[in-house]
Scaffold this motif. Structure first.
Motif, short mmCIF file in Angstrom:
data_model
loop_
_atom_site.label_atom_id
_atom_site.label_comp_id
_atom_site.label_asym_id
_atom_site.label_seq_id
_atom_site.Cartn_x
_atom_site.Cartn_y
_atom_site.Cartn_z
N LYS A 2 -8.73 28.05 -18.48
CA LYS A 2 -9.21 27.52 -19.74
C LYS A 2 -10.19 26.39 -19.48
O LYS A 2 -10.15 25.72 -18.47
N ARG A 185 -4.44 26.92 -16.48
CA ARG A 185 -4.87 28.11 -15.75
C ARG A 185 -4.46 29.40 -16.45
O ARG A 185 -4.48 30.47 -15.85
N ASP A 186 -4.06 29.28 -17.70
CA ASP A 186 -3.67 30.43 -18.51
C ASP A 186 -2.51 31.21 -17.86
O ASP A 186 -2.51 32.43 -17.78
N ARG A 187 -1.49 30.45 -17.43
CA ARG A 187 -0.27 31.04 -16.90
C ARG A 187 0.91 30.52 -17.72
O ARG A 187 1.71 29.71 -17.27
N GLU A 217 0.57 28.24 -28.10
CA GLU A 217 1.01 28.67 -26.76
C GLU A 217 2.38 29.35 -26.93
O GLU A 217 3.40 28.89 -26.42
#
Length: 412
Positions: A2, A185-187, A217
Protein backbone atom coordinates in the motif's frame (compact mmCIF):
# COMPACT_ATOMS: atom_id res chain seq x y z
CA UNK A 1 2.38 -2.77 -0.96
CA UNK A 2 0.00 0.00 0.00
CA UNK A 3 1.02 3.58 -0.50
CA UNK A 4 2.81 4.95 2.49
CA UNK A 5 3.37 8.49 1.41
CA UNK A 6 6.75 8.68 -0.26
CA UNK A 7 9.59 6.89 -1.93
CA UNK A 8 12.88 5.75 -0.54
CA UNK A 9 14.52 8.95 0.76
CA UNK A 10 18.00 7.85 -0.24
CA UNK A 11 16.98 7.99 -3.91
CA UNK A 12 16.04 11.68 -3.56
CA UNK A 13 18.21 14.77 -3.41
CA UNK A 14 19.19 16.03 0.00
CA UNK A 15 21.81 15.52 2.68
CA UNK A 16 21.44 12.62 5.11
CA UNK A 17 23.35 11.94 8.29
CA UNK A 18 22.84 8.75 10.30
CA UNK A 19 19.65 8.14 8.36
CA UNK A 20 18.10 11.55 9.04
CA UNK A 21 17.46 14.15 6.37
CA UNK A 22 19.19 17.39 7.32
CA UNK A 23 16.68 20.23 7.19
CA UNK A 24 17.58 22.82 9.83
CA UNK A 25 20.95 23.07 11.58
CA UNK A 26 19.50 23.82 15.01
CA UNK A 27 16.72 21.23 14.87
CA UNK A 28 19.06 18.62 13.39
CA UNK A 29 21.61 19.15 16.15
CA UNK A 30 19.04 19.14 18.96
CA UNK A 31 17.39 15.93 17.76
CA UNK A 32 20.66 14.08 17.19
CA UNK A 33 22.11 15.23 20.52
CA UNK A 34 18.93 14.26 22.36
CA UNK A 35 18.79 10.77 20.90
CA UNK A 36 22.44 10.03 21.55
CA UNK A 37 22.66 11.68 24.98
CA UNK A 38 19.49 10.17 26.39
CA UNK A 39 20.40 6.83 24.87
CA UNK A 40 23.89 6.99 26.39
CA UNK A 41 22.46 7.71 29.84
CA UNK A 42 20.08 4.77 29.61
CA UNK A 43 22.69 2.42 28.13
CA UNK A 44 25.04 3.24 31.02
CA UNK A 45 22.15 2.65 33.38
CA UNK A 46 21.51 -0.68 31.70
CA UNK A 47 25.15 -1.70 32.14
CA UNK A 48 25.15 -0.58 35.77
CA UNK A 49 22.01 -2.61 36.46
CA UNK A 50 23.50 -5.73 34.86
CA UNK A 51 26.68 -5.36 36.96
CA UNK A 52 24.63 -5.00 40.14
CA UNK A 53 22.54 -8.04 39.24
CA UNK A 54 25.60 -10.18 38.54
CA UNK A 55 27.76 -9.24 41.52
CA UNK A 56 25.03 -8.68 44.09
CA UNK A 57 23.43 -11.98 43.11
CA UNK A 58 20.01 -10.39 42.89
CA UNK A 59 17.54 -11.52 40.21
CA UNK A 60 18.39 -10.34 36.73
CA UNK A 61 15.58 -8.33 35.11
CA UNK A 62 13.60 -8.16 38.40
CA UNK A 63 10.03 -7.99 37.06
CA UNK A 64 10.62 -11.27 35.23
CA UNK A 65 10.46 -12.86 38.70
CA UNK A 66 6.66 -12.56 38.48
CA UNK A 67 6.52 -14.22 35.05
CA UNK A 68 8.91 -17.01 35.97
CA UNK A 69 7.05 -17.71 39.24
CA UNK A 70 3.65 -17.85 37.55
CA UNK A 71 5.05 -20.10 34.82
CA UNK A 72 6.61 -22.34 37.48
CA UNK A 73 3.18 -22.91 39.05
CA UNK A 74 1.76 -23.65 35.60
CA UNK A 75 4.33 -26.34 34.73
CA UNK A 76 3.78 -27.87 38.17
CA UNK A 77 0.11 -28.31 37.27
CA UNK A 78 -1.13 -25.65 39.70
CA UNK A 79 -1.62 -22.71 37.34
CA UNK A 80 -4.56 -21.41 39.36
CA UNK A 81 -2.16 -20.59 42.22
CA UNK A 82 -0.45 -18.00 40.03
CA UNK A 83 -3.49 -15.80 40.67
CA UNK A 84 -3.29 -16.23 44.45
CA UNK A 85 -1.35 -13.11 45.40
CA UNK A 86 -0.47 -14.23 48.91
CA UNK A 87 0.86 -17.58 47.71
CA UNK A 88 2.72 -16.07 44.76
CA UNK A 89 4.23 -13.36 46.93
CA UNK A 90 5.40 -15.91 49.49
CA UNK A 91 7.00 -18.03 46.74
CA UNK A 92 8.82 -15.01 45.30
CA UNK A 93 10.31 -14.04 48.66
CA UNK A 94 11.34 -17.61 49.36
CA UNK A 95 13.02 -18.11 45.99
CA UNK A 96 14.35 -14.64 45.18
CA UNK A 97 14.24 -12.54 48.35
CA UNK A 98 11.85 -10.08 46.75
CA UNK A 99 8.16 -10.06 45.93
CA UNK A 100 4.98 -8.00 45.86
CA UNK A 101 4.61 -8.66 42.14
CA UNK A 102 1.07 -9.88 41.44
CA UNK A 103 0.34 -11.83 38.27
CA UNK A 104 -2.45 -9.91 36.49
CA UNK A 105 -2.25 -11.40 33.00
CA UNK A 106 -4.79 -13.72 31.35
CA UNK A 107 -3.99 -17.44 31.04
CA UNK A 108 -2.93 -16.83 27.44
CA UNK A 109 0.24 -15.22 28.79
CA UNK A 110 0.85 -18.33 30.87
CA UNK A 111 0.93 -20.20 27.57
CA UNK A 112 3.79 -17.96 26.42
CA UNK A 113 5.78 -17.77 29.64
CA UNK A 114 5.50 -21.31 31.00
CA UNK A 115 8.15 -22.86 28.71
CA UNK A 116 10.71 -20.36 30.05
CA UNK A 117 10.06 -21.57 33.60
CA UNK A 118 11.40 -25.00 32.63
CA UNK A 119 14.87 -23.42 32.76
CA UNK A 120 16.65 -22.06 35.83
CA UNK A 121 15.89 -18.38 36.42
CA UNK A 122 18.99 -16.69 34.97
CA UNK A 123 19.21 -18.50 31.62
CA UNK A 124 15.42 -18.23 31.36
CA UNK A 125 15.49 -14.45 31.88
CA UNK A 126 18.37 -13.98 29.44
CA UNK A 127 16.65 -16.07 26.77
CA UNK A 128 13.35 -14.22 27.26
CA UNK A 129 15.01 -10.82 26.83
CA UNK A 130 17.14 -11.91 23.89
CA UNK A 131 14.15 -13.27 21.98
CA UNK A 132 12.23 -10.05 22.60
CA UNK A 133 15.07 -7.92 21.25
CA UNK A 134 15.38 -10.09 18.13
CA UNK A 135 11.61 -9.93 17.59
CA UNK A 136 11.63 -6.12 17.84
CA UNK A 137 14.54 -5.75 15.43
CA UNK A 138 12.88 -8.03 12.87
CA UNK A 139 9.46 -6.36 13.24
CA UNK A 140 10.81 -2.82 12.87
CA UNK A 141 12.95 -3.84 9.90
CA UNK A 142 9.74 -5.21 8.37
CA UNK A 143 7.78 -2.06 9.19
CA UNK A 144 10.29 0.51 7.93
CA UNK A 145 11.41 1.17 4.40
CA UNK A 146 14.07 3.55 5.70
CA UNK A 147 16.16 1.02 7.62
CA UNK A 148 19.03 3.45 8.14
CA UNK A 149 17.19 4.79 11.21
CA UNK A 150 16.92 1.43 12.97
CA UNK A 151 19.83 2.47 15.19
CA UNK A 152 17.30 4.53 17.19
CA UNK A 153 16.01 1.27 18.66
CA UNK A 154 19.17 0.77 20.69
CA UNK A 155 19.09 4.27 22.23
CA UNK A 156 15.37 4.68 22.80
CA UNK A 157 14.81 5.08 26.56
CA UNK A 158 11.67 3.00 27.05
CA UNK A 159 12.99 0.12 24.96
CA UNK A 160 16.06 -0.02 27.20
CA UNK A 161 13.88 0.32 30.29
CA UNK A 162 11.61 -2.52 29.20
CA UNK A 163 14.65 -4.78 28.98
CA UNK A 164 16.07 -3.64 32.33
CA UNK A 165 12.76 -4.34 34.06
CA UNK A 166 12.38 -7.79 32.52
CA UNK A 167 8.93 -6.92 31.26
CA UNK A 168 7.20 -7.84 27.99
CA UNK A 169 7.10 -4.24 26.69
CA UNK A 170 9.60 -5.00 23.91
CA UNK A 171 7.52 -7.97 22.74
CA UNK A 172 4.35 -5.84 22.79
CA UNK A 173 6.11 -3.31 20.57
CA UNK A 174 7.36 -6.02 18.21
CA UNK A 175 3.88 -7.49 17.74
CA UNK A 176 2.27 -4.13 17.04
CA UNK A 177 5.07 -3.01 14.72
CA UNK A 178 4.83 -6.29 12.84
CA UNK A 179 1.05 -5.94 12.53
CA UNK A 180 1.33 -2.42 11.11
CA UNK A 181 4.03 -3.57 8.71
CA UNK A 182 1.83 -6.45 7.55
CA UNK A 183 -1.11 -4.09 6.96
CA UNK A 184 1.17 -1.77 5.00
CA UNK A 185 2.24 -4.70 2.82
CA UNK A 186 -1.34 -5.82 2.25
CA UNK A 187 -1.00 -8.95 4.39
CA UNK A 188 -4.12 -8.57 6.56
CA UNK A 189 -4.25 -12.16 7.79
CA UNK A 190 -0.71 -11.95 9.19
CA UNK A 191 -1.54 -8.58 10.75
CA UNK A 192 -4.59 -10.07 12.44
CA UNK A 193 -2.62 -13.02 13.79
CA UNK A 194 -0.05 -10.70 15.37
CA UNK A 195 -2.80 -8.55 16.86
CA UNK A 196 -4.51 -11.66 18.20
CA UNK A 197 -1.32 -12.75 19.96
CA UNK A 198 -1.18 -9.31 21.60
CA UNK A 199 -4.47 -10.10 23.36
CA UNK A 200 -2.49 -11.17 26.45
CA UNK A 201 -2.19 -7.39 27.03
CA UNK A 202 -5.85 -6.41 26.49
CA UNK A 203 -5.53 -2.80 27.69
CA UNK A 204 -3.32 -2.04 24.68
CA UNK A 205 -5.91 -3.24 22.19
CA UNK A 206 -8.84 -0.99 23.06
CA UNK A 207 -8.69 1.02 19.83
CA UNK A 208 -7.43 -1.65 17.44
CA UNK A 209 -10.78 -3.22 16.38
CA UNK A 210 -12.28 0.24 15.77
CA UNK A 211 -9.29 1.25 13.67
CA UNK A 212 -9.48 -1.90 11.55
CA UNK A 213 -13.20 -1.46 10.95
CA UNK A 214 -12.82 2.25 10.16
CA UNK A 215 -10.03 1.40 7.70
CA UNK A 216 -12.13 -1.37 6.13
CA UNK A 217 -9.49 -3.91 7.07
CA UNK A 218 -12.13 -6.60 7.48
CA UNK A 219 -9.84 -9.56 6.85
CA UNK A 220 -7.39 -8.32 9.47
CA UNK A 221 -10.28 -7.81 11.90
CA UNK A 222 -11.58 -11.33 11.32
CA UNK A 223 -8.09 -12.83 11.56
CA UNK A 224 -7.46 -10.99 14.85
CA UNK A 225 -10.79 -12.14 16.27
CA UNK A 226 -10.22 -15.79 15.31
CA UNK A 227 -6.63 -15.75 16.63
CA UNK A 228 -7.75 -14.20 19.93
CA UNK A 229 -10.48 -16.81 20.38
CA UNK A 230 -8.17 -19.71 19.46
CA UNK A 231 -5.46 -18.36 21.78
CA UNK A 232 -7.94 -18.15 24.64
CA UNK A 233 -9.51 -21.53 23.85
CA UNK A 234 -6.12 -23.23 23.78
CA UNK A 235 -5.23 -21.81 27.18
CA UNK A 236 -8.63 -22.96 28.50
CA UNK A 237 -8.00 -26.50 27.21
CA UNK A 238 -4.50 -26.55 28.70
CA UNK A 239 -5.19 -24.91 32.08
CA UNK A 240 -8.93 -25.40 32.62
CA UNK A 241 -11.91 -23.30 33.64
CA UNK A 242 -10.71 -22.61 37.19
CA UNK A 243 -7.68 -20.72 35.93
CA UNK A 244 -9.82 -18.42 33.78
CA UNK A 245 -12.20 -17.90 36.69
CA UNK A 246 -9.26 -16.99 38.92
CA UNK A 247 -8.03 -14.48 36.32
CA UNK A 248 -11.45 -12.84 36.04
CA UNK A 249 -11.52 -12.46 39.82
CA UNK A 250 -8.17 -10.63 39.69
CA UNK A 251 -9.66 -7.84 37.54
CA UNK A 252 -11.18 -6.21 40.62
CA UNK A 253 -7.91 -6.81 42.48
CA UNK A 254 -5.99 -5.05 39.68
CA UNK A 255 -8.32 -2.04 39.91
CA UNK A 256 -7.86 -1.85 43.68
CA UNK A 257 -4.09 -2.22 43.23
CA UNK A 258 -4.13 0.74 40.82
CA UNK A 259 -6.21 2.96 43.09
CA UNK A 260 -4.57 2.01 46.40
CA UNK A 261 -1.09 3.21 45.48
CA UNK A 262 0.77 -0.11 45.91
CA UNK A 263 2.69 0.82 42.77
CA UNK A 264 4.22 4.31 43.17
CA UNK A 265 2.40 7.01 41.22
CA UNK A 266 5.63 7.98 39.44
CA UNK A 267 5.71 4.54 37.76
CA UNK A 268 2.41 5.05 35.95
CA UNK A 269 2.55 6.42 32.42
CA UNK A 270 -1.19 6.82 31.90
CA UNK A 271 -2.86 10.21 32.15
CA UNK A 272 -4.62 9.10 35.34
CA UNK A 273 -1.39 7.90 36.94
CA UNK A 274 0.50 11.02 35.88
CA UNK A 275 -2.11 13.36 37.38
CA UNK A 276 -2.10 11.42 40.64
CA UNK A 277 1.51 12.52 41.15
CA UNK A 278 0.23 16.08 41.51
CA UNK A 279 -2.46 15.23 44.03
CA UNK A 280 -5.35 14.88 41.60
CA UNK A 281 -7.96 12.44 42.91
CA UNK A 282 -9.00 9.26 41.15
CA UNK A 283 -12.39 10.66 40.07
CA UNK A 284 -11.06 13.88 38.57
CA UNK A 285 -8.11 12.04 37.07
CA UNK A 286 -10.37 9.45 35.47
CA UNK A 287 -12.48 12.20 33.91
CA UNK A 288 -9.38 13.63 32.26
CA UNK A 289 -8.28 10.11 31.29
CA UNK A 290 -11.63 9.49 29.59
CA UNK A 291 -11.27 12.81 27.77
CA UNK A 292 -7.92 11.78 26.30
CA UNK A 293 -9.35 8.36 25.44
CA UNK A 294 -12.24 9.96 23.54
CA UNK A 295 -9.88 12.33 21.71
CA UNK A 296 -7.69 9.37 20.75
CA UNK A 297 -10.72 7.39 19.61
CA UNK A 298 -11.95 10.22 17.37
CA UNK A 299 -8.49 10.85 15.92
CA UNK A 300 -7.89 7.16 15.19
CA UNK A 301 -11.30 6.61 13.58
CA UNK A 302 -10.96 9.75 11.47
CA UNK A 303 -7.42 8.97 10.30
CA UNK A 304 -8.13 5.34 9.45
CA UNK A 305 -11.08 6.41 7.30
CA UNK A 306 -8.85 8.71 5.24
CA UNK A 307 -6.41 7.99 2.43
CA UNK A 308 -3.41 8.53 4.68
CA UNK A 309 -0.12 6.59 4.81
CA UNK A 310 0.39 3.90 7.44
CA UNK A 311 3.16 6.03 8.91
CA UNK A 312 0.44 8.41 10.13
CA UNK A 313 -2.48 6.04 10.80
CA UNK A 314 -0.30 3.51 12.55
CA UNK A 315 1.37 6.17 14.69
CA UNK A 316 -1.95 7.59 15.84
CA UNK A 317 -3.17 4.10 16.73
CA UNK A 318 -0.08 3.33 18.82
CA UNK A 319 -0.13 6.66 20.67
CA UNK A 320 -3.89 6.38 21.12
CA UNK A 321 -3.37 2.99 22.76
CA UNK A 322 -1.05 4.65 25.28
CA UNK A 323 -3.45 7.52 25.97
CA UNK A 324 -6.59 5.40 26.26
CA UNK A 325 -5.84 3.05 29.15
CA UNK A 326 -5.47 4.03 32.82
CA UNK A 327 -3.29 0.97 33.49
CA UNK A 328 -0.01 1.79 31.79
CA UNK A 329 3.44 1.75 33.39
CA UNK A 330 6.54 3.63 32.32
CA UNK A 331 8.22 0.73 30.52
CA UNK A 332 5.04 0.15 28.47
CA UNK A 333 5.94 3.32 26.57
CA UNK A 334 8.41 1.25 24.58
CA UNK A 335 5.52 1.38 22.11
CA UNK A 336 6.35 5.03 21.40
CA UNK A 337 9.46 4.04 19.47
CA UNK A 338 7.05 3.11 16.65
CA UNK A 339 5.63 6.62 16.05
CA UNK A 340 9.08 8.17 16.52
CA UNK A 341 10.55 5.93 13.83
CA UNK A 342 7.57 6.46 11.52
CA UNK A 343 7.59 10.23 11.98
CA UNK A 344 11.28 10.36 11.13
CA UNK A 345 10.74 8.12 8.11
CA UNK A 346 7.88 10.35 6.93
CA UNK A 347 10.01 13.46 7.46
CA UNK A 348 12.87 11.92 5.49
CA UNK A 349 10.53 11.17 2.61
CA UNK A 350 8.33 14.24 2.35
CA UNK A 351 10.17 16.83 4.44
CA UNK A 352 9.86 17.77 8.09
CA UNK A 353 7.22 20.20 9.27
CA UNK A 354 8.30 23.20 11.32
CA UNK A 355 9.19 22.31 14.93
CA UNK A 356 8.71 18.60 14.18
CA UNK A 357 12.27 17.57 15.01
CA UNK A 358 12.25 19.75 18.10
CA UNK A 359 8.97 18.13 19.17
CA UNK A 360 10.44 14.64 18.78
CA UNK A 361 13.48 15.76 20.79
CA UNK A 362 11.21 17.13 23.55
CA UNK A 363 9.30 13.84 23.70
CA UNK A 364 12.50 11.80 23.97
CA UNK A 365 14.31 14.02 26.47
CA UNK A 366 11.23 14.06 28.72
CA UNK A 367 12.07 10.44 29.58
CA UNK A 368 15.11 11.67 31.50
CA UNK A 369 12.70 13.36 33.92
CA UNK A 370 10.99 10.12 34.93
CA UNK A 371 11.75 7.15 37.15
CA UNK A 372 12.70 5.07 34.10
CA UNK A 373 16.41 5.26 34.84
CA UNK A 374 16.16 4.63 38.58
CA UNK A 375 15.70 8.17 39.88
CA UNK A 376 12.80 8.35 42.30
CA UNK A 377 11.30 11.66 41.26
CA UNK A 378 8.10 12.61 43.12
CA UNK A 379 6.91 14.53 40.05
CA UNK A 380 7.82 13.29 36.60
CA UNK A 381 7.32 14.24 32.95
CA UNK A 382 6.10 10.76 32.00
CA UNK A 383 2.96 12.04 30.26
CA UNK A 384 4.76 14.57 28.08
CA UNK A 385 6.01 12.16 25.40
CA UNK A 386 2.60 10.68 24.53
CA UNK A 387 0.88 14.08 24.39
CA UNK A 388 3.60 15.74 22.30
CA UNK A 389 3.83 12.86 19.83
CA UNK A 390 0.03 12.72 19.57
CA UNK A 391 -0.02 16.43 18.64
CA UNK A 392 2.80 16.00 16.10
CA UNK A 393 1.21 13.03 14.35
CA UNK A 394 -2.27 14.56 14.36
CA UNK A 395 -0.82 17.66 12.75
CA UNK A 396 0.83 15.42 10.14
CA UNK A 397 -2.54 13.76 9.51
CA UNK A 398 -4.32 17.09 8.98
CA UNK A 399 -1.60 18.35 6.64
CA UNK A 400 -1.62 15.05 4.76
CA UNK A 401 -5.39 15.07 4.36
CA UNK A 402 -5.33 18.61 3.06
CA UNK A 403 -2.76 17.52 0.48
CA UNK A 404 -5.01 14.63 -0.56
CA UNK A 405 -8.01 16.94 -0.89
CA UNK A 406 -5.90 19.39 -2.90
CA UNK A 407 -4.87 16.66 -5.35
CA UNK A 408 -8.49 15.53 -5.62
CA UNK A 409 -9.92 18.99 -6.29
CA UNK A 410 -7.07 20.05 -8.62
CA UNK A 411 -6.17 16.92 -10.63
CA UNK A 412 -4.18 18.99 -13.14
Amino acid sequence: MKSTGGSNPHTESGTFRYGLRMSNPVADSVLMFTLTFVGAVLVLRFGFEIIKMVFAERPMFPDFVCFWSAGFFAIQGTAVEAYNYELLNSFQFEEFGQGELPFLYPPTWLMVISPFSMLPYRPSALLFEALQVVALAVACRYLLRDRAILWILIVFPTVISGIIHGQNAVLNTALLAGALGALDRDRPVLAGILIGFLSYKPQLGILIPFALLAGREYRAFASAAVTTLLFAATSWIVFGTEVWRAFIETIAFARDWLESGHTPANKYASILGWLRQFGVGNTAGMIVQVGFALASFVAVIWSWRQDLPMTIKGSLLVIGACLSTPYLLDYDLALLVIPVLLLIQQGNETGYLSFEKLGIALAVISFLFTSLWGVQMPFTAIGVASIVLFALVLRRAVVGQRAVLGRTSCPA
